[in-house]
Design a protein around this motif. Structure first.
Motif, mmCIF file in Angstrom:
data_model
loop_
_atom_site.group_PDB
_atom_site.id
_atom_site.type_symbol
_atom_site.label_atom_id
_atom_site.label_comp_id
_atom_site.label_asym_id
_atom_site.label_seq_id
_atom_site.Cartn_x
_atom_site.Cartn_y
_atom_site.Cartn_z
ATOM 1 N N UNK A 12 0.821 -1.219 0.000
ATOM 2 C CA UNK A 12 0.000 0.000 0.000
ATOM 3 C C UNK A 12 0.850 1.261 0.000
ATOM 4 N N UNK A 13 2.038 1.219 0.583
ATOM 5 C CA UNK A 13 2.877 2.417 0.607
ATOM 6 C C UNK A 13 3.742 2.563 -0.649
ATOM 7 N N UNK A 14 3.756 1.563 -1.514
ATOM 8 C CA UNK A 14 4.598 1.618 -2.711
ATOM 9 C C UNK A 14 3.832 1.441 -4.018
ATOM 10 N N UNK A 15 2.508 1.535 -3.990
ATOM 11 C CA UNK A 15 1.704 1.289 -5.198
ATOM 12 C C UNK A 15 2.125 2.145 -6.382
ATOM 13 N N UNK A 16 2.497 3.397 -6.129
ATOM 14 C CA UNK A 16 2.840 4.294 -7.242
ATOM 15 C C UNK A 16 4.218 3.991 -7.834
ATOM 16 N N UNK A 17 4.993 3.139 -7.185
ATOM 17 C CA UNK A 17 6.363 2.858 -7.629
ATOM 18 C C UNK A 17 6.507 1.524 -8.344
ATOM 19 N N UNK A 18 5.387 0.820 -8.570
ATOM 20 C CA UNK A 18 5.484 -0.515 -9.150
ATOM 21 C C UNK A 18 4.321 -0.796 -10.081
ATOM 22 N N UNK A 19 4.417 -1.908 -10.780
ATOM 23 C CA UNK A 19 3.339 -2.379 -11.650
ATOM 24 C C UNK A 19 2.685 -3.547 -10.924
ATOM 25 N N UNK A 20 1.403 -3.395 -10.616
ATOM 26 C CA UNK A 20 0.664 -4.400 -9.868
ATOM 27 C C UNK A 20 -0.143 -5.255 -10.840
ATOM 28 N N UNK A 21 0.114 -6.559 -10.827
ATOM 29 C CA UNK A 21 -0.504 -7.491 -11.764
ATOM 30 C C UNK A 21 -1.438 -8.449 -11.023
ATOM 31 N N UNK A 22 -2.699 -8.453 -11.435
ATOM 32 C CA UNK A 22 -3.706 -9.390 -10.939
ATOM 33 C C UNK A 22 -3.653 -10.610 -11.854
ATOM 34 N N UNK A 23 -3.293 -11.778 -11.311
ATOM 35 C CA UNK A 23 -3.122 -12.966 -12.153
ATOM 36 C C UNK A 23 -4.353 -13.866 -12.203
ATOM 37 N N UNK A 24 -5.482 -13.381 -11.655
ATOM 38 C CA UNK A 24 -6.727 -14.156 -11.757
ATOM 39 C C UNK A 24 -7.289 -14.003 -13.165
ATOM 40 N N UNK A 25 -8.216 -14.873 -13.550
ATOM 41 C CA UNK A 25 -8.857 -14.726 -14.851
ATOM 42 C C UNK A 25 -9.706 -13.454 -14.838
ATOM 43 N N UNK A 26 -9.957 -12.933 -16.005
ATOM 44 C CA UNK A 26 -10.685 -11.660 -16.100
ATOM 45 C C UNK A 26 -12.091 -11.746 -15.522
ATOM 46 N N UNK A 27 -12.750 -12.872 -15.705
ATOM 47 C CA UNK A 27 -14.103 -13.033 -15.165
ATOM 48 C C UNK A 27 -14.085 -12.918 -13.640
ATOM 49 N N UNK A 28 -13.148 -13.599 -13.002
ATOM 50 C CA UNK A 28 -13.035 -13.543 -11.543
ATOM 51 C C UNK A 28 -12.683 -12.133 -11.076
ATOM 52 N N UNK A 29 -11.755 -11.488 -11.764
ATOM 53 C CA UNK A 29 -11.371 -10.123 -11.402
ATOM 54 C C UNK A 29 -12.551 -9.162 -11.549
ATOM 55 N N UNK A 30 -13.344 -9.339 -12.600
ATOM 56 C CA UNK A 30 -14.527 -8.485 -12.802
ATOM 57 C C UNK A 30 -15.556 -8.690 -11.699
ATOM 58 N N UNK A 31 -15.778 -9.928 -11.312
ATOM 59 C CA UNK A 31 -16.801 -10.238 -10.310
ATOM 60 C C UNK A 31 -16.393 -9.784 -8.909
ATOM 61 N N UNK A 32 -15.145 -10.012 -8.537
ATOM 62 C CA UNK A 32 -14.699 -9.745 -7.172
ATOM 63 C C UNK A 32 -14.035 -8.391 -6.997
ATOM 64 N N UNK A 33 -13.671 -7.738 -8.097
ATOM 65 C CA UNK A 33 -12.982 -6.461 -8.026
ATOM 66 C C UNK A 33 -11.475 -6.645 -7.944
ATOM 67 N N UNK A 34 -10.770 -5.530 -8.125
ATOM 68 C CA UNK A 34 -9.314 -5.538 -8.155
ATOM 69 C C UNK A 34 -8.763 -4.448 -7.246
ATOM 70 N N UNK A 35 -7.510 -4.611 -6.873
ATOM 71 C CA UNK A 35 -6.805 -3.557 -6.155
ATOM 72 C C UNK A 35 -6.652 -2.397 -7.137
ATOM 73 N N UNK A 36 -6.991 -1.164 -6.721
ATOM 74 C CA UNK A 36 -6.906 -0.020 -7.633
ATOM 75 C C UNK A 36 -5.522 0.106 -8.282
#
Length: 123
Positions: A12-36
């Protein structure tokens, strides 16, 4: 916690300094939401993604293809798929990547925001 993973505070303190990758399938990410600010690259497509050209990668995933030295953090729902994706990237020669061992469940348990995202047909 091993040195290949991050926790809620560090992420949470370094979000602007990195690339955050959600490795779930797109359907799951859409249903449950993602980290901004995160991007969805399903774990099942990591090897394919690494082989894509810059243009193909951006068209498929919606952001610039990261270099093998880019600061990446991977997450999923519980940390299992992100650990697997971490190992895949290591085998592909990536050198500056880590995984969020607590992943989305830990993020939400610590009060982290989640955003809903709609994706196209590809996953």
């Amino acid at each position: 916690m091993d040195t290949n993973s991050v926790d809620f505070e560090e992420l949470s303190s370094n979000l602007s300094k990195l690339i955050l990758i959600d490795v779930r399938c797109r359907e799951e990410a859409s249903q449950e939401g993602q980290i901004p600010g995160s991007f969805c690259v399903p774990a099942t497509t990591i090897k394919l993604a690494a082989d894509l050209t810059q243009e193909e990668f951006k068209e498929r995933y919606g952001f610039d293809k990261p270099s093998k030295e880019a600061p990446l953090v991977l997450y999923c729902k519980t940390g299992v798929r992100s650990k697997n994706a971490y190992e895949q990237l290591t085998a592909l020669g990536f050198t500056n990547h880590r995984h969020y061992s607590g992943s989305l469940i830990d993020w939400q348990n610590n009060g982290g925001d989640v955003v809903k995202t709609q994706f196209g047909h590809m996953s």
